[in-house]
Design a protein around this motif. Structure first.
Motif, PDB file in Angstrom:
ATOM      1  N   ALA A   1      34.213  -1.875  12.190  1.00  0.00           N
ATOM      2  CA  ALA A   1      33.336  -0.692  12.246  1.00  0.00           C
ATOM      3  C   ALA A   1      34.168   0.588  12.249  1.00  0.00           C
ATOM      4  N   LEU A   2      35.275   0.585  12.993  1.00  0.00           N
ATOM      5  CA  LEU A   2      36.135   1.783  13.019  1.00  0.00           C
ATOM      6  C   LEU A   2      36.699   2.074  11.632  1.00  0.00           C
ATOM      7  N   ALA A   3      37.005   1.009  10.881  1.00  0.00           N
ATOM      8  CA  ALA A   3      37.557   1.211   9.533  1.00  0.00           C
ATOM      9  C   ALA A   3      36.543   1.885   8.605  1.00  0.00           C
TER      10      ALA A   3
ATOM     11  N   THR B   1      40.573   4.793  -0.443  1.00  0.00           N
ATOM     12  CA  THR B   1      40.605   5.086  -1.890  1.00  0.00           C
ATOM     13  C   THR B   1      39.292   4.718  -2.570  1.00  0.00           C
ATOM     14  N   ARG B   2      38.545   3.772  -2.001  1.00  0.00           N
ATOM     15  CA  ARG B   2      37.386   3.244  -2.717  1.00  0.00           C
ATOM     16  C   ARG B   2      36.039   3.668  -2.143  1.00  0.00           C
ATOM     17  N   ALA B   3      36.012   4.211  -0.940  1.00  0.00           N
ATOM     18  CA  ALA B   3      34.715   4.515  -0.334  1.00  0.00           C
ATOM     19  C   ALA B   3      34.535   6.015  -0.106  1.00  0.00           C
TER      20      ALA B   3
ATOM     21  N   ARG C   1      45.713  -2.620   5.463  1.00  0.00           N
ATOM     22  CA  ARG C   1      45.235  -2.843   4.088  1.00  0.00           C
ATOM     23  C   ARG C   1      43.800  -2.367   3.920  1.00  0.00           C
ATOM     24  N   VAL C   2      42.950  -2.693   4.915  1.00  0.00           N
ATOM     25  CA  VAL C   2      41.539  -2.312   4.825  1.00  0.00           C
ATOM     26  C   VAL C   2      41.405  -0.785   4.876  1.00  0.00           C
ATOM     27  N   GLY C   3      42.183  -0.150   5.752  1.00  0.00           N
ATOM     28  CA  GLY C   3      42.148   1.311   5.853  1.00  0.00           C
ATOM     29  C   GLY C   3      42.514   1.972   4.533  1.00  0.00           C
TER      30      GLY C   3
ATOM     31  N   LEU D   1      44.714   2.569  12.039  1.00  0.00           N
ATOM     32  CA  LEU D   1      43.954   3.144  10.914  1.00  0.00           C
ATOM     33  C   LEU D   1      44.483   4.536  10.571  1.00  0.00           C
ATOM     34  N   ARG D   2      44.801   5.305  11.605  1.00  0.00           N
ATOM     35  CA  ARG D   2      45.351   6.656  11.363  1.00  0.00           C
ATOM     36  C   ARG D   2      46.662   6.581  10.584  1.00  0.00           C
ATOM     37  N   GLU D   3      47.446   5.555  10.907  1.00  0.00           N
ATOM     38  CA  GLU D   3      48.717   5.385  10.164  1.00  0.00           C
ATOM     39  C   GLU D   3      48.475   4.981   8.716  1.00  0.00           C
ATOM     40  N   SER D   4      47.309   4.346   8.463  1.00  0.00           N
ATOM     41  CA  SER D   4      47.097   3.760   7.134  1.00  0.00           C
ATOM     42  C   SER D   4      46.686   4.793   6.078  1.00  0.00           C
TER      43      SER D   4
END
Ligand SMILES: C[S@@+](CC[C@H](N)C(=O)[O-])C[C@H]1O[C@@H](n2cnc3c(N)ncnc32)[C@H](O)[C@@H]1O
Length: 318
Positions: free
Chosen positions: A135-137, A114-116, A107-109, A176-179
């Motif tokens: 941090a990775l996100a 989309t927002r950052a 969800r965070v990813g 994260l890569r999947e997200s």
């Protein structure tokens, strides 16, 4: 009409399952129960006297309240943060990727993707401990990442832990890569993180206002104190440390009553979506707060997580 002065006294003893039970005796009706007390001068009670008292007066004159605050009413300053066993915590919580963390990371990813976007940002992760996935996100959209941590042992862990980070974190990067494509495009995270991360040994209660353009805070505000007002202050400080418009992700352990790190006990405030929303709403735009349901009970008193996503609004810190 002037009211007679009231007398209230609380007595704590160990109840069933060793959980603390607080007994309140009062000359006034108790607001929650309407039960009134008629006991005066009972400020010192032995357990035996207390049991006799309970038997003799029963609920007529007292309220028996299992009180989680008694177990966790430890302030942030009271807990042994410098003795936090960093490696134990890292292995215990992040030795493998749990379904709840996977759900939160995804969800965070997606949210940051989309927002950052648009420019590189100065990012902060508050109370990083030994968790590098927040941090990775932020990594692909960050120019710098400040890891704002209070505990001496966790600061030491972080200084080594990011340079370069261990294989433990590969499944989290993979999630994260999947997200989102943003993470799949990003090259050499293991080399970039140490280049842009800086560790600050400081408290959430000393965060400056309006400095960062992107932020995360995972399992901190509710898990560093047993005092609800400190939870609120920490949450507010995190949000108001961001600039207006800055996207943020904040996660909270739901309904926690404290936790162990190896053999040391740390405090918590039991929060749900309701408290998180109430504290964040005045300082956030487009706020979403959701319960990420429990998967596996691997953390103490596990009732899932509360995840809040949104962006900082313009309201100043009070
Ligand atoms: C439950 S741990 C969470 C760690 C990590 N963020 C995670 O996701 O697992 C709480 C963290 O808050 C840190 N902490 C405690 N008091 C703090 C304070 N006053 N300011 C900033 N961090 C604090 C602790 O040292 C610890 O790293």
């Amino acid at each position: 009409m002037p009211r007679a002065m009231s007398h209230t006294v609380s007595v704590v003893f160990e109840g069933r399952n060793r959980s603390p039970v607080k007994i309140l005796l009062s000359t006034d009706p108790f607001p929650d129960t309407g039960v009134s007390g008629r006991l005066m001068g009972t400020y010192q009670l032995s357990l035996i006297a207390l049991i006799q008292l309970l038997r003799s007066v029963r609920s007529r004159s007292m309220a028996v309240i299992p009180d989680q605050k008694v177990a966790t009413a430890v302030s942030n300053a009271d807990a042994p943060w410098d003795e936090f066993d960093s490696q134990w915590y890292a292995d215990h919580n992040y030795g493998e990727i749990h379904p709840d963390d996977h759900a939160v990371i995804s969800r965070v990813g997606r949210f940051f993707a989309t927002r950052a976007i648009g420019r590189k940002r100065h990012a902060i992760d508050v109370g990083s401990g030994t968790n590098l996935y927040p941090a990775l996100a932020m990594l692909p959209v960050a120019e710098s990442i400040t890891l704002w941590e209070y505990s001496a042992s966790n600061v030491r862990w972080l200084e080594h832990g990011v340079r370069p980070y261990g294989q433990l974190w590969d499944p989290f990067w993979e999630a994260l890569r999947e997200s989102a494509p943003m993470y799949r495009r990003f090259q050499r995270p293991r080399a970039v993180l140490p280049a842009i991360a800086k560790v600050e040994k400081a408290s959430v209660f000393a965060l400056p206002e309006g400095l960062w353009d992107l932020g995360t805070m995972f399992f901190v505000a509710e898990s560093i104190t047993g005092i609800p007002t400190e939870f609120e202050l920490a949450t507010r400080n995190f949000l108001t440390s961001l600039r207006p418009g800055a996207p943020f992700a904040a996660a909270f352990i739901r309904n926690s009553r404290g936790y162990h790190v190896r053999d040391l006990r740390f405090p918590a405030v039991a929060v749900t979506e309701y408290e998180v929303r109430r504290v964040l709403r005045p300082y956030a735009d487009e706020l979403t707060v959701e319960h990420v349901a429990p998967g596996q009970a691997f953390r103490d008193g596990w009732d899932g997580m509360v995840l809040a996503l949104g962006s900082r609004n313009r309201r100043p810190r009070p």
